[in-house]
Design an enzyme around this catalytic site. Structure first.
Site, PDB file in Angstrom:
ATOM      1  NE  ARG A  70      -3.991  -1.885   5.773  1.00 22.52           N
ATOM      2  CZ  ARG A  70      -3.522  -2.444   6.889  1.00 22.52           C
ATOM      3  NH1 ARG A  70      -4.373  -2.811   7.844  1.00 22.52           N
ATOM      4  NH2 ARG A  70      -2.236  -2.632   7.056  1.00 22.52           N
ATOM      5  CG  HIS A  74      -3.636  -6.356   3.648  1.00 20.33           C
ATOM      6  ND1 HIS A  74      -2.693  -6.291   4.645  1.00 20.33           N
ATOM      7  CD2 HIS A  74      -3.636  -5.122   3.068  1.00 20.33           C
ATOM      8  CE1 HIS A  74      -2.148  -5.077   4.674  1.00 20.33           C
ATOM      9  NE2 HIS A  74      -2.719  -4.353   3.724  1.00 20.33           N
ATOM     10  CG  ASN A 103      -2.123  -8.831   7.391  1.00 24.32           C
ATOM     11  OD1 ASN A 103      -2.322  -7.868   6.663  1.00 24.32           O
ATOM     12  ND2 ASN A 103      -1.857 -10.043   6.925  1.00 24.32           N
ATOM     13  CG  HIS A 201      -3.343   4.872   1.105  1.00 20.91           C
ATOM     14  ND1 HIS A 201      -1.981   4.946   0.891  1.00 20.91           N
ATOM     15  CD2 HIS A 201      -3.607   3.555   1.297  1.00 20.91           C
ATOM     16  CE1 HIS A 201      -1.453   3.742   0.949  1.00 20.91           C
ATOM     17  NE2 HIS A 201      -2.423   2.878   1.184  1.00 20.91           N
TER      18      HIS A 201
END
Length: 362
Positions: A70, A74, A103, A201
């Site tokens: 992740r 990001h 975040n 996910h």
């Protein structure tokens, strides 16, 4: 006369600086400078050192792998893959990406990147960028959780800017199918890339605040239990029992995004969606759009196919708005930009090469 001569002498330098800036703004040129084996000569053990740091962290906490995947996502979606997400101080003032709601507090893995950077700096000072370390760590996390191997074209440089406001480029969990498609298209990623990367996910956890609106109507007095469209009633009941009606952004409760195999990168995410067990509103949107739903069905039926496409999509994502060559810097500390006098030279003087993507699944 002397002043005119001095001005003339400065012109070539100024033109060179403008040319360098122009090259930095050409994404196609930058992407072409990424290549597999970028550090083979300058720091041949770079990838092994990153792999060791990730494996050590994973041995203590398997959940860190999802965090590192992740973290790469990001990073790349805001200002490109330039490690801007790692900055804790913005030289221009204001809050950084790390401070933004998408975040903070959910993004994790920073300490693993710092450990990898420290190991690499001991071996090859001022050579390996933090942006490349993030990409390597994500790849290693995919390998540890999903037994997927792929090579990472490297040569990214680290950016010097990080703005909280720019995290609007990140797809929120409330995104509609069109919003998801548009946000990914803005990064030159296709609808299929979006559905493929959403499969991440299948690992990791989420804070209640990201989905509480699907099981509680918090605007009612008192808050009322609801079951959002596309959500299984039994799954909603489980989530409601976990997350209180007064859930706030700072509520520390989390749940696995894939309750079946939370630490395994597999295709279970796609199998859960038709059962009404997509945790986020955005997950369920993959069922609403016919084109997306067809891909969901394909990946649910064929895990090998999805893993092949996931590896390819990760490589593609890793090229978003990269800085290479003389652009950016190689940070000495991943959380702060270098002092002006410490800006490192390019990590490799070898000529640019076309990306070499070697992808395999097992």
């Amino acid at each position: 006369m002397a002043a005119a001569t001095a001005r003339q002498a400065r012109r070539p330098a100024a033109r060179a600086a403008l040319l360098a800036l122009a090259v930095c703004l050409l994404p196609a040129v930058a992407r072409a400078q990424l290549r597999v084996g970028f550090y083979d000569t300058t720091c041949p053990n770079a990838e092994a050192l990153v792999r060791q740091a990730v494996a050590a962290a994973f041995a203590k906490d398997a959940g860190v792998a999802a965090g590192l995947i992740r973290l790469h996502f990001h990073d790349c979606f805001v200002r490109g893959c330039d490690a801007s997400v790692l900055l804790s101080v913005n030289p221009g003032g204001g809050q950084t990406e790390r401070d933004a709601a998408p975040n903070n507090p959910s993004l994790r893995g920073f300490e693993v990147i710092d450990a990898a950077k420290a190991a690499v700096e001991r071996s090859c000072p001022r050579t390996v960028s933090c942006a490349d370390i993030v990409a390597f760590a994500a790849r290693d996390s995919v390998g540890l959780t999903g037994s997927v191997a792929y090579q990472v074209p490297a040569g990214r440089r680290d950016g010097r800017v990080s703005n909280k406001s720019e995290t609007v480029d990140l797809p929120p969990p409330s995104s509609t199918a069109k919003e998801l498609t548009d946000l990914f298209a803005a990064k030159n990623l296709t609808l299929e890339d979006m559905v493929v990367l959403s499969g991440a996910h299948t690992v990791g956890r989420s804070f209640c605040n990201s989905f509480v609106g699907r099981v509680w109507n918090q605007t009612a007095t008192p808050p009322a239990a609801i079951v959002d469209a596309g959500l299984s009633a039994s799954y909603a009941a489980l989530l409601r029992a976990l997350c209180p009606a007064n859930t706030k952004p700072e509520t520390p409760i989390t749940t696995a995004m894939d309750p079946g195999t939370p630490n395994v990168l597999d295709n279970n995410y796609y199998k859960l969606l038709p059962r009404g067990m997509g945790l986020f509103f955005s997950d369920n949107q993959l069922r609403v759009d016919a084109r997306m739903a067809a891909l969901v069905g394909s990946f649910a039926a064929n895990e090998t196919l999805w893993k092949e496409k996931f590896a390819a999509a990760m490589v593609k994502m890793g090229r978003i708005q990269v800085q290479t060559g003389a652009c950016g810097e190689v940070r000495l500390n991943c959380s702060v930009v270098n002092p002006t006098s410490s800006i490192a030279p390019p990590a490799s003087s070898a000529p640019p090469a076309v990306d070499e993507d070697a992808i395999a699944t097992s």
